[in-house]
Design an enzyme around this catalytic site. Structure first.
Site, PDB file in Angstrom:
ATOM      1  N   SER A  80     -27.096   6.212   7.557  1.00  0.00           N
ATOM      2  CA  SER A  80     -26.772   5.425   8.561  1.00  0.00           C
ATOM      3  C   SER A  80     -25.819   6.110   9.946  1.00  0.00           C
ATOM      4  CB  SER A  80     -25.734   4.244   8.234  1.00  0.00           C
ATOM      5  OG  SER A  80     -25.117   3.469   9.224  1.00  0.00           O
ATOM      6  N   TYR A 119     -18.217   0.785   4.201  1.00  0.00           N
ATOM      7  CA  TYR A 119     -19.385   1.202   4.544  1.00  0.00           C
ATOM      8  C   TYR A 119     -19.581   2.414   5.254  1.00  0.00           C
ATOM      9  CZ  TYR A 119     -24.109   0.203   6.606  1.00  0.00           C
ATOM     10  OH  TYR A 119     -25.712   0.633   6.853  1.00  0.00           O
TER      11      TYR A 119
END
Ligand code: NAP
Length: 251
Positions: free
Chosen positions: A143, A156
């Site tokens: 990510s 996350y």
């Protein structure tokens, strides 16, 4: 020798491919010639139909990857059905958004277990098969938050930063065995994962203003990078985190 992106005869396991980025990657790998095993907790009816249209073989193995319980059986299932595993795409992932003060232990554990712990142990199980074969490609979906902190998503950011480190750690150990390990860091892509951001007018505008390409990415924007990293063209690429982000990180 001609450079080849052809995946004919390769066998790929893609997690979380009923929708979004995983679906686009699974379909693109099949279009490039690979047979596909889908692993996820939801019925991947649309993905099965899209892969059937490519003429490649596709099997559907149901697994809840919120824990490592199914990983050994999952890899055995792929080997039994397809004869081996040449490509593993660790795509399944979740996100929890909350203010730091309100973030719960469950918000932490759910994301870190699915996005990082299962990714490692599934990779470990697949790597054993790949090492015995003397070849293989592991592709982790990282990510932008493998590089940045993000907003209201601490578990996350921690998990995806962990994925970047783990990609390099696994690459170092597996390179001498003929197995390459890389990651793709998608930018802002229109999927279920970002539905809340797309719906938030202010955040949506702020995100768009920051992307040099001037648009959100589509799941298909990620698929070409996956085909490249899965192919012989990337045999000397390992331990790399490839951003596919419309220029976000360049800014
Ligand atoms: P998505 O459409 O929500 O896809 C996530 C996939 O993971 C779904 O197939 C989901 O299955 C599966 N999954 C989640 N928890 C699972 C579990 N416990 N067991 C099995 N499968 C599970 O979102 P996406 O954006 O395509 O996400 C794919 C990956 O890209 C994720 O790792 C995400 O973090 C990453 N990513 C996305 C973006 C973005 O902008 N969209 C950016 C960077 C990275 P269900 O449908 O059953 O939930």
């Amino acid at each position: 020798m001609a450079i080849s992106f052809d995946l004919t005869g390769k066998r790929a396991l893609v997690t979380g491919a009923n929708t979004g980025i995983g679906q686009a990657i699974a379909v693109a790998l099949a279009q490039a010639g690979a047979d596909i095993a889908l692993a996820g907790r939801s019925e991947p009816a649309e993905t099965l139909a899209l892969i059937a249209a490519t003429g490649r073989k596709c099997i559907d193995l149901r697994a809840d990857l919120s824990s490592i319980a199914p990983v050994e059986a999952l890899v055995d299932g792929v080997v039994n059905a397809l004869g081996g595993i040449d490509i593993l795409v660790n795509n399944a992932g979740i996100i929890r958004r909350n203010d730091l003060a309100d973030f719960t232990e469950d918000d932490w554990d759910a994301v870190v277990d699915t996005n990082l712990k299962t990714l490692f142990f599934l990779s470990q199980a697949a790597a054993k098969v790949m090492m015995a074969q003397g070849s293989g490609k592991i592709i982790n979906i990282a990510s932008l938050l493998s590089f940045q902190g993000g907003i209201r998503v601490p578990s996350y950011a921690a998990a995806k930063s962990g994925v970047a480190g783990l990609t390099k750690a696994m690459a170092n150990e597996l390179a001498p065995k003929g197995v390459q390990v890389n990651a793709i860091a998608p930018g802002y892509i229109t999927t279920n994962n970002t539905a809340a951001l797309q719906a938030d007018e202010t955040r949506n505008r702020q995100i768009l203003e920051r992307i040099p390409a001037g648009r959100w990415g589509k799941p298909e924007d990620i698929a070409g990078a996956a085909v490249f990293l899965a192919s012989g063209a990337a045999d000397y690429v390992t331990g790399h985190i490839l951003a596919v982000d419309g220029g976000w990180l360049a800014r």
